[in-house]
Structures are given as C-alpha cells and as structure tokens.
Design an enzyme around this catalytic site. Structure first.
Site, PDB file in Angstrom:
ATOM      1  N   TYR A  68     -10.381   4.372   2.988  1.00 30.40           N
ATOM      2  CA  TYR A  68      -9.752   5.567   2.993  1.00 30.40           C
ATOM      3  C   TYR A  68     -10.708   6.544   1.678  1.00 30.40           C
ATOM      4  O   TYR A  68      -9.906   7.062   1.039  1.00 30.40           O
ATOM      5  CB  TYR A  68      -8.371   5.696   2.537  1.00 30.40           C
ATOM      6  CG  TYR A  68      -7.235   4.869   3.406  1.00 30.40           C
ATOM      7  CD1 TYR A  68      -7.545   5.221   4.687  1.00 30.40           C
ATOM      8  CD2 TYR A  68      -6.720   3.785   3.141  1.00 30.40           C
ATOM      9  CE1 TYR A  68      -6.640   4.399   5.770  1.00 30.40           C
ATOM     10  CE2 TYR A  68      -5.686   3.307   4.134  1.00 30.40           C
ATOM     11  CZ  TYR A  68      -5.580   3.204   5.068  1.00 30.40           C
ATOM     12  OH  TYR A  68      -4.784   2.694   5.961  1.00 30.40           O
ATOM     13  N   TYR A  84       3.372   7.176  10.304  1.00 26.46           N
ATOM     14  CA  TYR A  84       2.204   6.381  10.131  1.00 26.46           C
ATOM     15  C   TYR A  84       2.491   5.094  10.678  1.00 26.46           C
ATOM     16  O   TYR A  84       3.484   4.595  10.272  1.00 26.46           O
ATOM     17  CB  TYR A  84       1.853   6.406   8.796  1.00 26.46           C
ATOM     18  CG  TYR A  84       0.634   5.351   8.472  1.00 26.46           C
ATOM     19  CD1 TYR A  84      -0.743   5.917   8.831  1.00 26.46           C
ATOM     20  CD2 TYR A  84       0.868   4.159   8.130  1.00 26.46           C
ATOM     21  CE1 TYR A  84      -1.859   5.178   8.652  1.00 26.46           C
ATOM     22  CE2 TYR A  84      -0.326   3.412   7.888  1.00 26.46           C
ATOM     23  CZ  TYR A  84      -1.513   3.770   8.432  1.00 26.46           C
ATOM     24  OH  TYR A  84      -2.708   2.972   8.119  1.00 26.46           O
ATOM     25  N   ASP A 106       9.706   0.659  13.577  1.00 27.99           N
ATOM     26  CA  ASP A 106       8.322   0.140  12.698  1.00 27.99           C
ATOM     27  C   ASP A 106       8.967   0.151  11.453  1.00 27.99           C
ATOM     28  O   ASP A 106       9.084   1.006  10.478  1.00 27.99           O
ATOM     29  CB  ASP A 106       7.192   0.979  12.907  1.00 27.99           C
ATOM     30  CG  ASP A 106       6.283   0.887  11.923  1.00 27.99           C
ATOM     31  OD1 ASP A 106       6.313  -0.289  11.113  1.00 27.99           O
ATOM     32  OD2 ASP A 106       5.085   1.283  12.293  1.00 27.99           O
ATOM     33  N   LYS A 125       3.915  -6.246   5.728  1.00 32.26           N
ATOM     34  CA  LYS A 125       3.979  -6.008   4.335  1.00 32.26           C
ATOM     35  C   LYS A 125       4.758  -7.185   3.479  1.00 32.26           C
ATOM     36  O   LYS A 125       4.364  -8.212   3.350  1.00 32.26           O
ATOM     37  CB  LYS A 125       4.251  -4.498   4.049  1.00 32.26           C
ATOM     38  CG  LYS A 125       3.274  -3.460   4.568  1.00 32.26           C
ATOM     39  CD  LYS A 125       3.501  -2.171   3.815  1.00 32.26           C
ATOM     40  CE  LYS A 125       2.498  -1.316   4.234  1.00 32.26           C
ATOM     41  NZ  LYS A 125       1.273  -1.004   3.733  1.00 32.26           N
TER      42      LYS A 125
HETATM   43  C1  PLP Z   1       5.326   2.073   8.869  1.00 32.37           C
HETATM   44  C2  PLP Z   1       3.907   1.347   8.886  1.00 32.37           C
HETATM   45  N1  PLP Z   1       3.457   0.841  10.066  1.00 32.37           N
HETATM   46  C3  PLP Z   1       2.272   0.156  10.205  1.00 32.37           C
HETATM   47  C4  PLP Z   1       1.433  -0.072   9.239  1.00 32.37           C
HETATM   48  C5  PLP Z   1       0.049  -0.593   9.250  1.00 32.37           C
HETATM   49  O1  PLP Z   1       0.274  -1.957   8.803  1.00 32.37           O
HETATM   50  P1  PLP Z   1      -1.210  -2.676   8.060  1.00 32.37           P
HETATM   51  O2  PLP Z   1      -1.552  -1.942   7.096  1.00 32.37           O
HETATM   52  O3  PLP Z   1      -0.529  -4.079   7.610  1.00 32.37           O
HETATM   53  O4  PLP Z   1      -1.859  -2.970   9.351  1.00 32.37           O
HETATM   54  C6  PLP Z   1       1.805   0.520   7.843  1.00 32.37           C
HETATM   55  C7  PLP Z   1       0.949   0.457   6.708  1.00 32.37           C
HETATM   56  O5  PLP Z   1       1.043   1.265   5.746  1.00 32.37           O
HETATM   57  C8  PLP Z   1       2.931   1.230   7.719  1.00 32.37           C
HETATM   58  O6  PLP Z   1       3.503   1.737   6.575  1.00 32.37           O
END
Ligand code: PLP
Length: 410
Positions: free
Chosen positions: A7, A135, A232, A261
């Site tokens: 980024y 996101y 998610d 995470k």
């Molecule tokens: C809500 C959400 N979904 C998916 C992801 C993607 O996860 P990763 O960075 O482990 O691929 C993130 C990452 O910030 C997220 O906040």
C-alpha cells in the site's frame, strides 16, 4: 529496494523504522527508539507481542512437527482447533475449512456460496451483494466486493460489482434502506448467491459502526428470499467489538462465517471459513465434482492451529471480554475530551476507537508526530484509528490517547 512494501508508492517510501524486538505492546527499533503499537500489527496481535504462553506452545509444537498437509492426512492440532471453533462460534456453524489468510478465506466462502446453489442444479444464482465502505481483502473477488477506493483503484476498470448496498449511518434511514434492499431481492434474488457483510462494524473500508438490529433485518430478508449470508469476521472476530464475535451482538446467525487475523493472535497467517450444516450438506454427493475444490498448501498448519488453540484458551480463561470493555470505556472517556474543528466524528466499539477527520490534509504528519512521541499509529484515509492489543497497559493506552489529543489540539 529489495522489499516491495504494501500500500505504498515506493518512489516516496522514505525511511521506515526497522523493528529489532517486540514485546507486549512495544516495538523496539534499530536506532534505539521505541513505540507503543496502537494497531497491534493490523489488529492481529490480540495478546501483544512475544507473549510467553503462546511462545511456549509454538516451541512445543515445532518439536513435534511444524507442518503436515491436510490432503489425505490429518493431525490433532487441526482436529482440535476445528472442534473448538465449532464450539465457540454461534450455533449452527459446524464445518471448518482452514486457509492461510483472510482474503483466501473470503474466496473460499464465495466458492462455497456459489457452489452451494450449483450443486443443487441452480447455475443462475452466481451474483453477490456487497456493501459500500466494506473491505474484504486484496484478492480479485475480495476486491470486487470491497468499496471502490485506494485499495482497488488500479483495477476499477475490471472490477464490476454485482449489487452494492449502503449501510446507512443514521438509524432514521434504516427503514428506507431496508425497503430498497427488499426491492432488490424481489427483483434479483433468483440470480444472487449471497450477501457478504462485515457484522456491526466495517473496518478498513470506512470504519462505520451500525446496529445489530440492522444486521438482523438484512439477514431475515436474505432468509426470506433464499439468499445465503456470509459474515466476514476477519477483523471483528476474537473480541475486537467487545464480544468474542461481532455476530454475538445479533440474534441471527450467518450461513458462513469467515475468521482470520486474531485467530492465531498474529503469530502465523491463518484463517477459517465456517459453514452451516445446510451449506456443508449441499457438497455431500457420489459425484466428485460436487466436492469443494480448494486446498491451500498450508491449510490447518499445525503451528497455526496450536497457537490458535492456546490463544482461545487464554481469551476464555482470563475473561478477555471484561478487559476489552475496560479498553472501550477508557477510549470513550478520553475521546470526549478531544476537541477540534478538524474532527468529523468519533466512534468507539470494543477495542476499536476511530476519529474521522473532515479533510485528510489535517492528519498529514500525524504518523511522524506520533512516532516522535513513541506511538505507532497508521491512519487510513480520513480515519485515525486505534485497535490495541487487549493486554495493553492502561498507561500505554493513555499515552496513545494523549498523543492524539495533542495532535488535534495543537
Ligand atoms: C474484514 C476483512 N476481511 C478480509 C481481510 C483480508 O485479510 P488478509 O489481510 O489476512 O488477507 C481483512 C484485512 O484487513 C479484513 O479486515
């Protein structure tokens, strides 16, 4: 430059701190300085860095075996973690598919949802509903579901949304938006596989907090019109919103939940896509083609599973939800004292505190100012946010908050 950093326009990267040690909430740099990490390494290191019980668990597992694939084999750490996740996630979510990152786990959820319908002979239900300000990761389908913005701009010409809804900021707009949502479902649900949504709080795409009632209302409409729901929880899972899962604030349960995470407390990249029995059973068949054809090399990695199990055990034994509520209260009270014309809004939920500014220009230099004051903070767009480790000392949290206050009041 041999490392290509995320980024970031590499032409203007400049000097960034080199970490030589991390312990608790502290990052120690090569030049002898240090900083409190306000965002726990992208919200993953929920117990902070180098936490002894987790370190010990990992070392033990390394001596047993550090990796064995799940293709044609299985092992105790994966079996135990799957059972634990079924036990602690909302009732009905019973089948765990492991992968190595949040983005991939989202992709798995999408494959599950689309194939759920096609395995039943319905090849028309292939479209997805996503939310503005969301996101979901950086892989292509995850980008397609995420809000149009910095993360996706370079590909906007090839990322076409199927359907996008807005989660209203004001509760008085809920009824109207729900009517719009129902109208969308009435017309298009025969082509829609699933709604994909971050429950209760949208994180990197906009840091919007919304009510669990609204989430439940969307879920009910999806059930009514035969559309699957995918929550998610990559960002929200494992306590971030004050409860173990954000879904626990609501009454309804999704068909598929995605975790990442905090799952491994930031020790090793790992993720899980957890499906309901209804979804899972649609893949049971005499036909091989109806199986889920996905299998990341490192899925169910024993080190990741072992550390995740220990992390969950500590979370539950040490009553982390109480710790998180204390963090919430500290941030809330301190935020009340921060006043500035630059501020558009402040939001706090669990161990998340957000200050949204009116104009991005007003926070140019904040990161550097914070570092000079021994705080590591990394705004996204107009959002200055903190997502500390749950074991952060109150003194450290107050140092972060005082630094923010000084910036806004200077
Ligand atoms: C809500 C959400 N979904 C998916 C992801 C993607 O996860 P990763 O960075 O482990 O691929 C993130 C990452 O910030 C997220 O906040």
């Amino acid at each position: 430059m041999s490392i290509w950093y995320p980024y970031k326009q590499m032409q203007s990267l400049g000097k960034i701190p080199t970490v030589i040690k991390a312990k608790g909430s502290m990052l120690y740099f090569e030049d002898g300085t240090q900083a409190i990490d306000a965002i726990s390494s992208w919200w993953a290191c929920i117990h902070g860095y180098a936490y002894r019980p987790l370190n010990r668990t990992l070392k033990k597992q390394v001596d047993r075996f550090s990796h064995v694939m799940l293709g044609g084999l299985t092992h105790t750490p994966a079996l135990k973690l799957a059972a634990k996740l079924v036990e602690i996630t909302p009732k009905g979510l019973n089948h765990v598919f492991f992968s190595d990152s949040g983005s991939v786990a989202v992709e798995v959820a999408l494959k599950m949802a689309i194939q759920f319908w096609s395995n039943q002979g319905n090849k028309e239900k292939i479209k997805l509903i996503s939310c503005k300000n969301s996101y979901h990761g950086d892989t292509f389908k995850a980008m397609q579901l995420s809000d149009d913005g910095d993360f996706t701009a370079a590909f906007s010409h090839i990322l076409e949304k199927d359907f996008e809804i807005q989660i209203p900021e004001n509760t008085n707009e809920y009824t109207q938006e729900l009517q719009n949502f129902e109208a969308l479902l009435i017309t298009h649900s025969h082509t829609i596989a699933a709604l994909v949504i971050e429950p209760i709080i949208q994180c990197a795409g906009g840091f919007n907090v919304y009510s669990s009632d609204y989430l439940d209302a969307l879920n009910c409409l999806c059930v009514k019109y035969n559309v699957l729901t995918i929550y998610d929880e990559v960002a929200t899972g494992f306590g971030r919103t004050g409860k173990l899962f954000a879904t626990n604030h609501a009454k309804c349960v999704p068909d598929i939940m995605v975790l990442g995470k905090g799952l491994t407390a930031g020790y090793i990249g790992h993720a899980a896509t957890i499906a309901s029995t209804k979804v899972y059973e649609a893949f049971l068949s005499d036909e091989h083609n109806k199986a889920l054809m996905h299998g990341p090399t490192f899925m169910g990695n024993p080190l990741a599973c072992a550390v995740a199990l220990k992390s969950i055990e500590i979370f539950q034994k040490k009553e982390y939800e109480k710790k998180i509520l204390k963090i919430e209260s500290t941030i809330t009270h301190f935020f009340d004292t921060i006043q500035s014309e630059d501020i558009q809004g402040k939001r706090v939920l669990g161990a998340v505190g957000i200050i949204e500014v009116k104009n991005e220009k007003s926070i140019v230099g904040l990161k550097e100012f914070a570092l000079e004051n021994k705080v590591f903070i990394r705004p996204i767009g107009k959002m200055v946010y903190l997502m500390p480790s749950y074991r952060m000392k109150k003194k450290e949290l107050l140092t972060i908050l005082k630094t923010m206050k000084r910036w806004f009041e200077k």
